[in-house]
Design an enzyme around this catalytic site. Structure first.
Site, PDB file in Angstrom:
ATOM      1  N   THR A 141       2.839  58.559  25.232  1.00  0.00           N
ATOM      2  CA  THR A 141       3.085  57.732  24.208  1.00  0.00           C
ATOM      3  C   THR A 141       2.041  56.058  25.474  1.00  0.00           C
ATOM      4  OG1 THR A 141       4.343  58.281  22.656  1.00  0.00           O
ATOM      5  CG2 THR A 141       3.154  56.447  22.224  1.00  0.00           C
ATOM      6  N   GLU A 171       2.089  64.183  22.660  1.00  0.00           N
ATOM      7  CA  GLU A 171       2.887  65.192  21.887  1.00  0.00           C
ATOM      8  C   GLU A 171       3.944  64.110  20.863  1.00  0.00           C
ATOM      9  OE1 GLU A 171       3.286  67.688  23.889  1.00  0.00           O
ATOM     10  OE2 GLU A 171       4.918  67.495  22.087  1.00  0.00           O
ATOM     11  N   LEU A 173       6.607  66.119  19.604  1.00  0.00           N
ATOM     12  CA  LEU A 173       7.842  66.989  19.742  1.00  0.00           C
ATOM     13  C   LEU A 173       8.833  66.228  19.389  1.00  0.00           C
ATOM     14  CD1 LEU A 173       9.422  66.002  22.532  1.00  0.00           C
ATOM     15  CD2 LEU A 173       7.496  68.037  23.288  1.00  0.00           C
ATOM     16  N   LYS A 224      -1.295  58.769  17.607  1.00  0.00           N
ATOM     17  CA  LYS A 224       0.069  58.844  17.872  1.00  0.00           C
ATOM     18  C   LYS A 224       0.926  57.560  17.030  1.00  0.00           C
ATOM     19  CE  LYS A 224       3.674  60.037  19.816  1.00  0.00           C
ATOM     20  NZ  LYS A 224       5.541  60.904  20.348  1.00  0.00           N
ATOM     21  N   PHE A 269      11.693  62.856   6.033  1.00  0.00           N
ATOM     22  CA  PHE A 269      12.144  61.692   6.053  1.00  0.00           C
ATOM     23  C   PHE A 269      12.644  61.042   4.815  1.00  0.00           C
ATOM     24  CE2 PHE A 269      11.860  60.966  10.934  1.00  0.00           C
ATOM     25  CZ  PHE A 269      11.687  61.733  11.390  1.00  0.00           C
ATOM     26  N   LEU A 270      12.708  61.693   3.898  1.00  0.00           N
ATOM     27  CA  LEU A 270      13.859  60.756   3.202  1.00  0.00           C
ATOM     28  C   LEU A 270      15.343  59.974   3.215  1.00  0.00           C
ATOM     29  CD1 LEU A 270      11.844  61.618   0.244  1.00  0.00           C
ATOM     30  CD2 LEU A 270      11.097  59.872   1.412  1.00  0.00           C
ATOM     31  N   CYS A 280      11.900  56.683  21.193  1.00  0.00           N
ATOM     32  CA  CYS A 280      10.629  57.019  20.355  1.00  0.00           C
ATOM     33  C   CYS A 280      10.077  55.626  19.102  1.00  0.00           C
ATOM     34  CB  CYS A 280       9.689  58.009  19.750  1.00  0.00           C
ATOM     35  SG  CYS A 280       9.763  59.368  21.190  1.00  0.00           S
ATOM     36  N   LYS A 283      10.918  52.097  20.521  1.00  0.00           N
ATOM     37  CA  LYS A 283       9.500  51.657  20.752  1.00  0.00           C
ATOM     38  C   LYS A 283       8.307  51.425  20.820  1.00  0.00           C
ATOM     39  CE  LYS A 283       8.953  55.455  24.277  1.00  0.00           C
ATOM     40  NZ  LYS A 283       7.538  55.131  24.205  1.00  0.00           N
TER      41      LYS A 283
HETATM   42  C1  UDX Z   1       9.825  61.445  16.579  1.00  0.00           C
HETATM   43  C2  UDX Z   1       8.872  61.857  16.358  1.00  0.00           C
HETATM   44  O1  UDX Z   1       9.476  62.661  14.854  1.00  0.00           O
HETATM   45  C3  UDX Z   1       8.448  63.439  16.495  1.00  0.00           C
HETATM   46  O2  UDX Z   1       7.249  63.597  16.455  1.00  0.00           O
HETATM   47  C4  UDX Z   1       7.988  61.992  18.106  1.00  0.00           C
HETATM   48  O3  UDX Z   1       6.722  62.151  19.638  1.00  0.00           O
HETATM   49  C5  UDX Z   1       8.816  60.821  18.992  1.00  0.00           C
HETATM   50  O4  UDX Z   1       9.732  60.495  17.570  1.00  0.00           O
HETATM   51  P1  UDX Z   1      12.360  61.644  17.914  1.00  0.00           P
HETATM   52  O5  UDX Z   1      12.882  60.768  18.186  1.00  0.00           O
HETATM   53  O6  UDX Z   1      13.081  63.020  18.907  1.00  0.00           O
HETATM   54  O7  UDX Z   1      11.144  61.932  17.600  1.00  0.00           O
HETATM   55  O8  UDX Z   1      13.974  62.091  16.444  1.00  0.00           O
HETATM   56  P2  UDX Z   1      13.301  62.177  14.923  1.00  0.00           P
HETATM   57  O9  UDX Z   1      13.825  63.148  14.438  1.00  0.00           O
HETATM   58  O10 UDX Z   1      12.116  61.800  14.235  1.00  0.00           O
HETATM   59  O11 UDX Z   1      14.482  61.029  14.025  1.00  0.00           O
HETATM   60  C6  UDX Z   1      14.682  59.442  14.686  1.00  0.00           C
HETATM   61  C7  UDX Z   1      15.374  58.578  14.187  1.00  0.00           C
HETATM   62  O12 UDX Z   1      15.212  58.466  12.991  1.00  0.00           O
HETATM   63  C8  UDX Z   1      16.541  59.719  14.316  1.00  0.00           C
HETATM   64  O13 UDX Z   1      17.477  58.738  14.998  1.00  0.00           O
HETATM   65  C9  UDX Z   1      16.987  59.762  13.137  1.00  0.00           C
HETATM   66  O14 UDX Z   1      18.482  59.926  12.594  1.00  0.00           O
HETATM   67  C10 UDX Z   1      16.369  58.499  12.313  1.00  0.00           C
HETATM   68  N1  UDX Z   1      15.627  59.244  10.461  1.00  0.00           N
HETATM   69  C11 UDX Z   1      15.405  60.569  10.792  1.00  0.00           C
HETATM   70  C12 UDX Z   1      16.505  58.856   9.329  1.00  0.00           C
HETATM   71  O15 UDX Z   1      17.261  57.941   9.149  1.00  0.00           O
HETATM   72  N2  UDX Z   1      16.030  59.214   8.471  1.00  0.00           N
HETATM   73  C13 UDX Z   1      15.015  60.840   8.342  1.00  0.00           C
HETATM   74  O16 UDX Z   1      14.634  60.863   7.110  1.00  0.00           O
HETATM   75  C14 UDX Z   1      15.180  61.173   9.274  1.00  0.00           C
END
Ligand code: UDX
Length: 463
Positions: A141, A171, A173, A224, A269-270, A280, A283
Site C-alpha cells: 500500500t 492487495e 486480503l 486501495k 463491518f457494522l 492496515c 496506518k
Molecule cells: C483490512 C482490510 O479488510 C483488507 O481489505 C486490507 O487489505 C487490509 O486491512 P485486516 O487489517 O486484516 O484487513 O482486518 P479487518 O478484518 O478488516 O479488521 C480490521 C480491524 O477492524 C480489526 O481490528 C477488527 O477487529 C476491526 N473491525 C472490523 C471492527 O471493529 N468491526 C467490524 O465490523 C469489522
C-alpha cells in the site's frame, strides 16, 4: 502441517494448473501480503521465488513452515512446493523474473506518512540486477504517485539496457482469511499506464478466473486507500453510534442488525467494539490524511475516524477506572491479545495499549490468547526487561487457557473475539472469578444472560 481446508473454496477458482501460461515471478517480501500472494500465484500455476532479507524466515519456509499464522497458507506452501522457492539471493531471483511483485512493508512514520525506505531499497536492487525486460508490480500500500516515482527511480539506477515498467496491483486480503481472500477475491485491481503492462498483468491473473478492474496507476493506488479508509470509517461510525446508544438507552447490536438489511449499507463491518487495529487501518487512515494535507486538503471524514478510534481503544479501561478505586494489586484477566481472531498479529492491537495502562496502574495481569501470546511476550515480556522494570508497577503472566486467566480474578477485559474465548460461558465468570466484573470490547455475550448469571457486565453500545 495445518489442515488443508481450501476444499471449502468455491469450485470456479480451482482451475487446473495445466491450463496456465506460467510466468517466472519473484516476490519481494514474505509478510502477510508478499508470502500469501506468492503462494497463491504458485497455486495458480506460476513459478514463484519468494525473497526476504530475514535468514530465519527463509530457513523456516525452506522446511515448508510458514513464518506467519494464516489459515491454509502452510498447506498451500507444501502442496505447491515444486513451483515455490525461498531465498535471500535477490540477484538470482530478480535476474530471471518476468514479473517482480513488491510486497514489502510501508510502516507508519511519526508524522503519519508511509515509510518508503523498503520499497526504494527493493526498487534499487531490481534496477541494478535485471538483465531482461521486466514488469515490476507494486503490491504494497503506497501513497498515490508512488508508482511513478518507483518507475523513475528504477530508470535512474538501471544497469543494463532493458525496459522496466511499473504497475500497481493493490492487495485487499484480510489477515486470518488471506488465502481465501486472494483466491476468491471479489475483484483484482490492476493499475497500468501502458498496454503492455496491462496485458502482462491480465495474463498473470488469468488463471485466477476473477473479475479484473483495469485502471490507471494513480487510480489503483487511490482505490486501495479509499477502500480501507471507507471500512475504517464504517467501524468508527458504528463505534460512535454505539457510544450514543449507551447514552440514549438503545442497543447497538439491534441497531446494526436493523441497518444491515439495507443493501446500500450492507451487514458487514457494522460490529461496534474496542476500535480497529492491525497493520492496515490505523496506518492507512493516517497516511491518507497526511497525503491530503500535503495537497492542501483537509480530509475531515478520515480525521474523524482516526479520532473516534483513538478514544474507543481505551473506553473500557476508562469505564473500569470509574468503577474501581485502584488496579494496584488486583488480578486482571485479559482475554484476547491479537488485533482480531485468526491471526498472530499484534500490530496496533487494542489489548497492548490497555495492558500497558493496567500495568502502569499496578495490575497483576493474567493474559490468554490462543495464538498471540508468543508474539506478545516479545513486546511485553513476562518478566519485564531491565529497561521495563522501573516502568511497570504491575506484572504480566501469559497463561494457557481462559479459565486459568479468570481463576480468582478481580476484573476481566475481553479484547479479541476468538472462538476459544467465546466458548467461556457466562456462569464460568461467576464461578471462576473472585469478583465477576467483565469489560467486553467485542460484545460477545448477551447482556441479560450475563446479568442472570450474576456477572457485572459492561460492553460497547448496550445499556
Ligand atoms: C483490512 C482490510 O479488510 C483488507 O481489505 C486490507 O487489505 C487490509 O486491512 P485486516 O487489517 O486484516 O484487513 O482486518 P479487518 O478484518 O478488516 O479488521 C480490521 C480491524 O477492524 C480489526 O481490528 C477488527 O477487529 C476491526 N473491525 C472490523 C471492527 O471493529 N468491526 C467490524 O465490523 C469489522
Amino acid at each position: 502441517m495445518s489442515n488443508i481446508s481450501f476444499k471449502t473454496l468455491s469450485p470456479q477458482v480451482q482451475i487446473p494448473v495445466s491450463t496456465v501460461r506460467p510466468f517466472n515471478i519473484a516476490v519481494a517480501g514474505t509478510g502477510y501480503v508478499g508470502l500469501v500472494s506468492g503462494v497463491c500465484m504458485a497455486h495458480r500455476g506460476h513459478r514463484v521465488t519468494c525473497v526476504d532479507i530475514d535468514e530465519k524466515k527463509i530457513a523456516l519456509m525452506l522446511k515448508g513452515i510458514s513464518p506467519i499464522y494464516e489459515q491454509d497458507l502452510e498447506a498451500l506452501m507444501q502442496l505447491n512446493k515444486e513451483r515455490l522457492t525461498y531465498t535471500m539471493d535477490y540477484k538470482n531471483a530478480y535476474k530471471n523474473a518476468d514479473v517482480i511483485f513488491i510486497g514489502v512493508g510501508t510502516p507508519e512514520q511519526p508524522d503519519g506518512s508511509a515509510n518508503m525506505f523498503y520499497i526504494a531499497n527493493v526498487a534499487r536492487q531490481i534496477a541494478e540486477t535485471i538483465e531482461k525486460d521486466c514488469l515490476i508490480v507494486v503490491k504494497s500500500t503506497v501513497p498515490v504517485g508512488t508508482n511513478d516515482k518507483v518507475e523513475q527511480f528504477i530508470q535512474d539506477f538501471l544497469v543494463h539496457d532493458v525496459k522496466a515498467e511499473v504497475a500497481s496491483n493493490p492487495e485487499f486480503l484480510a489477515q486470518g482469511t488471506a488465502v481465501r481472500d486472494t483466491l476468491e477475491a471479489p475483484r483484482i485491481i490492476i493499475g497500468t499506464d501502458s498496454d503492455k503492462a496491462e496485458e502482462t498483468l491480465q495474463a498473470v491473473y488469468e488463471p485466477f478466473g476473477l473479475p479484473i478492474v483495469s485502471v490507471s496507476r494513480r487510480s489503483a493506488e487511490m482505490i486501495k486507500y479509499a477502500a480501507n479508509n471507507f471500512l475504517a470509517l464504517k467501524v468508527s461510525y458504528m463505534n460512535d453510534i454505539a457510544n450514543l446508544c449507551e447514552l440514549v438507552g438503545a442497543d447497538i447490536e439491534d441497531v446494526a442488525r436493523g441497518m444491515g438489511y439495507d443493501s446500500r449499507i450492507g451487514s458487514n463491518f457494522l460490529h461496534a467494539g474496542i476500535g480497529f487495529g492491525g497493520s492496515c487501518f490505523p496506518k492507512d487512515t493516517k497516511a491518507l490524511d497526511y497525503l491530503a494535507t500535503l495537497h492542501g486538503y483537509e480530509l475531515r471524514t478520515v480525521k474523524a475516524a482516526i479520532d473516534v478510534n483513538k478514544d474507543q481503544k481505551v473506553l473500557l479501561y476508562q469505564k473500569a477506572c470509574k468503577r474501581l478505586i485502584t488496579f494496584n494489586g488486583l488480578k486482571a484477566a485479559v482475554l484476547g491479545l491479537t488485533f482480531k481472531p485468526g491471526t498472530d498479529d499484534l500490530r496496533e492491537a487494542p489489548a497492548l495499549e490497555n495492558i500497558n495502562l493496567l500495568l502502569a496502574q499496578g495490575a497483576n495481569i493474567y493474559a490468554y490468547d490462543p495464538i498471540g501470546s508468543e508474539n506478545c511476550k516479545n513486546i511485553i515480556p513476562e518478566t519485564g526487561t531491565e529497561q521495563d522494570r522501573g516502568k511497570y508497577k504491575g506484572k504480566i503472566n501469559y497463561v494457557n487457557s481462559a479459565e486459568e486467566a479468570l481463576e480468582g480474578a478481580n476484573v476481566c477485559f475481553i479484547f479479541t473475539e476468538w472462538d476459544e474465548i467465546k466458548a467461556v460461558l457466562p456462569k464460568d465468570y461467576k464461578k471462576l472469578m473472585r469478583t465477576p466484573l467483565v469489560y467486553d470490547g467485542r460484545n460477545i455475550y448477551d447482556v441479560n444472560e450475563m446479568q442472570e448469571n450474576g456477572v457485572e457486565y459492561y460492553s460497547i453500545g448496550r445499556a
